[in-house]
Structure formats: C-alpha cells, structure tokens
Write a protein that holds these residues in place. Structure first.
Motif, PDB file in Angstrom:
ATOM      1  N   GLY A 102       6.447   2.853   7.679  1.00 49.97           N
ATOM      2  CA  GLY A 102       5.096   3.245   7.261  1.00 49.97           C
ATOM      3  C   GLY A 102       4.435   2.124   6.487  1.00 49.97           C
ATOM      4  N   GLU A 103       3.395   2.493   5.739  1.00 45.24           N
ATOM      5  CA  GLU A 103       2.575   1.494   5.054  1.00 45.24           C
ATOM      6  C   GLU A 103       3.103   1.194   3.636  1.00 45.24           C
ATOM      7  OE1 GLU A 103      -1.622   2.266   5.476  1.00 45.24           O
ATOM      8  OE2 GLU A 103      -2.027   1.583   3.438  1.00 45.24           O
ATOM      9  N   ALA A 104       2.995   2.166   2.772  1.00 41.07           N
ATOM     10  CA  ALA A 104       3.384   1.974   1.371  1.00 41.07           C
ATOM     11  C   ALA A 104       3.579   3.346   0.739  1.00 41.07           C
ATOM     12  CB  ALA A 104       2.281   1.213   0.639  1.00 41.07           C
ATOM     13  N   PRO A 105       4.349   3.407  -0.343  1.00 37.53           N
ATOM     14  CA  PRO A 105       4.537   4.709  -1.003  1.00 37.53           C
ATOM     15  C   PRO A 105       3.207   5.251  -1.523  1.00 37.53           C
ATOM     16  CG  PRO A 105       6.045   3.042  -1.891  1.00 37.53           C
ATOM     17  CD  PRO A 105       5.087   2.320  -1.005  1.00 37.53           C
ATOM     18  N   GLY A 106       3.068   6.585  -1.499  1.00 35.84           N
ATOM     19  CA  GLY A 106       1.941   7.249  -2.150  1.00 35.84           C
ATOM     20  C   GLY A 106       2.396   7.805  -3.491  1.00 35.84           C
ATOM     21  N   GLU A 109       5.820   9.720  -3.474  1.00 33.98           N
ATOM     22  CA  GLU A 109       6.930   8.782  -3.198  1.00 33.98           C
ATOM     23  C   GLU A 109       7.189   7.924  -4.442  1.00 33.98           C
ATOM     24  OE1 GLU A 109       4.252   9.199  -1.125  1.00 33.98           O
ATOM     25  OE2 GLU A 109       5.290  10.320   0.476  1.00 33.98           O
ATOM     26  N   PRO A 115      10.768   7.536   0.425  1.00 36.74           N
ATOM     27  CA  PRO A 115       9.612   7.403   1.314  1.00 36.74           C
ATOM     28  C   PRO A 115       9.259   8.724   2.004  1.00 36.74           C
ATOM     29  CG  PRO A 115      11.571   6.589   2.409  1.00 36.74           C
ATOM     30  CD  PRO A 115      11.987   6.979   1.015  1.00 36.74           C
ATOM     31  N   PHE A 116       7.991   8.880   2.300  1.00 35.76           N
ATOM     32  CA  PHE A 116       7.500  10.006   3.123  1.00 35.76           C
ATOM     33  C   PHE A 116       8.030  11.360   2.638  1.00 35.76           C
ATOM     34  CE2 PHE A 116       6.350   6.564   5.998  1.00 35.76           C
ATOM     35  CZ  PHE A 116       5.114   6.991   6.459  1.00 35.76           C
ATOM     36  N   ASN A 142       9.012   1.503   4.382  1.00 33.84           N
ATOM     37  CA  ASN A 142       7.613   1.076   4.409  1.00 33.84           C
ATOM     38  C   ASN A 142       7.512  -0.442   4.398  1.00 33.84           C
ATOM     39  OD1 ASN A 142       5.932   3.560   4.132  1.00 33.84           O
ATOM     40  ND2 ASN A 142       7.181   3.845   2.288  1.00 33.84           N
ATOM     41  N   HIS A 216      -0.227   7.124  12.187  1.00 34.34           N
ATOM     42  CA  HIS A 216       0.378   7.518  10.906  1.00 34.34           C
ATOM     43  C   HIS A 216       0.266   9.040  10.781  1.00 34.34           C
ATOM     44  CE1 HIS A 216       1.172   7.786   6.629  1.00 34.34           C
ATOM     45  NE2 HIS A 216       1.527   6.514   6.645  1.00 34.34           N
TER      46      HIS A 216
END
Ligand code: URA
Length: 246
Positions: A102-106, A109, A115-116, A142, A216
């Motif tokens: 994926g892109e980056a932690p939110g 996360e 992750p995710f 990510n 995504h």
C-alpha cells in the motif's frame, strides 16, 4: 464430487471463478453474465482457508525479517520519524507467496503499528478472504513505514529514504507475486507516472517478480464500481500465486 473430497486448490479456484465476496456480500457471477448480489454471508464460513505451511526457508526468512525490523524500526532518515507514533514495518507470513504493498500508514495503523487495520484494511481482509486466503498467508506492507501528518501525500525525499526498506523486505520474502494497492504504490515501484486505469490490467515486474497493480481499498470504498475490475486483478494475483501462466 462433494466439497469435503475436492482438492483445496481446485476448490479455491472454483470459488475464485464463481464468487466475489466484498463487504460481507456474495456475488454469484454466471459465466459471461451480470453479477447477482446475494444476501450477506459470513466470509470465513464461505471461503476455503488453506493452512499456512511453515517451511525451513520460512523460519529463516522470519528470523531475517525480524532482525531487519529491529535494525530499522527507530528510523529517523526523514522528517516522519519525528511525527509518527509507531513505525509500521509490515505484517504477515515471512515466507508469503503474495506481498500486498500500500501507500503509507493512516491514523489507526500509526496508533497500532500494523498495516491496513482501519476501514480500508477491513476491506483488504475481505478481498484476501475472497481469494481463498487469510491475512496470515500473505504479507502486507507499505511504501512508507511512517504516517505522513494528516495523511498527506508522501514526498519524494520520504520515498527515496524508505523504498530501500521495502526492497529489502521483498528480497527476504521472495514472493511469487506482488500486488500494489493504489496509484501511489504502483507508480513508485514501476517508476511510472501513468494513471491507475492504464497501469492495471497489464503484466509488470518489480526486481524480476511479477507485479499486478490494482485499486486501493480506500478508493473502492469511495468508488464501488471499481470492485469488479479489482476482482479481475486479484484473480490474476491468485493465478500467479498458483503458478498458472497468464
Ligand atoms: N492505507 C495504506 O496505504 N496503508 C495502510 O497501511 C493503511 C491505509
């Protein structure tokens, strides 16, 4: 043949061909026909879950990956090292045949160090289940290991500092196939400026490993009409994992 005696791989493939399970709904797809939505079903009960097989290579990979995590988890190579709560290295099977990137932690996360695990992560878990697998069978990580403040787009210097970490993770895991989630991960690994619509549906490679680019899960929550093409993409991921030439 009844389901009990059917070969688990053949069973998984039959499910892959006929059924899409997203968001607790089951879609029966008649050959060449329109998907018909069925009432929600419990995912785990409907989808075969092949057991993860621990191998010698797997346990070596596990130790190597853990040692690598310990080496880099205090990283301050870019400014995100000062703003993160948790370093989000990645999670799953160190000997996985499939790596999702994926892109980056939110926010969630960053709080949990995994992750995710937010809303998009729940949908990713359902997509993986629809492939006949569990989160523990695959590896999820990510491009960036630390959360950009307010979920802003990753910056070029952050990517430059962080991508070697992902490259090393992939070298250790040696998956059969990589599945990028979203435009950002695909463009970064493929060194491309092309749109998601152009990158998906084509065969790619990263460091000699087949790569399938798809949407995504967060984008799928906003654009449910992209679930059908995503399902086509993840069927390719499963086929590459099964060693089927595309
Ligand atoms: N979105 C991502 O790209 N990665 C995560 O880990 C969570 C949300």
């Amino acid at each position: 043949m009844d389901e009990q005696s059917e070969d688990p791989i053949a069973q998984a493939r039959r499910y892959l061909t006929d059924i899409v399970v997203f968001e607790g709904a089951k879609f029966i797809v008649p050959a060449g026909g329109q998907a018909v939505e069925q009432p929600p079903v419990p995912v785990a009960a409907e989808v075969p879950q092949p057991a993860t097989v621990a191998t010698a290579a797997g346990s070596e990979g596990s130790a190597e990956l853990e040692s690598f995590r310990r080496q880099i988890c205090d990283c301050t190579r870019c400014g995100l090292g000062a703003t993160r709560n948790e370093f989000v290295f990645g999670a799953g099977n160190p000997a996985a045949g499939i790596v999702f990137v994926g892109e980056a932690p939110g926010a969630e996360e960053d709080r949990r160090g995994e992750p995710f695990v937010g809303a998009a992560g729940q949908l990713l878990t359902k997509i993986i289940a629809a492939m006949g697998l569990g989160r523990g069978d695959v590896y999820i990580c990510n491009i960036l290991k630390c959360r950009p403040p307010n979920n802003r787009d990753p910056q070029p210097d952050e990517i430059a500092q962080c991508e070697p970490y992902l490259k090393r993770q992939i070298e250790i895991i040696q998956p059969k196939v990589i599945c990028t989630l979203g435009r950002f991960a695909a463009q970064t690994l493929l060194r491309s400026g092309e749109s998601m619509g152009r990158l998906r549906g084509r065969a790619h490679q990263y460091e000699g490993i087949p790569l399938v680019a798809t949407y995504h899960p967060a984008a799928l929550l906003r654009n449910p009409q992209w679930k059908r093409p995503t399902w086509e993409d993840v069927k390719k991921v499963r086929a590459l994992y099964d060693g089927v030439a595309l």
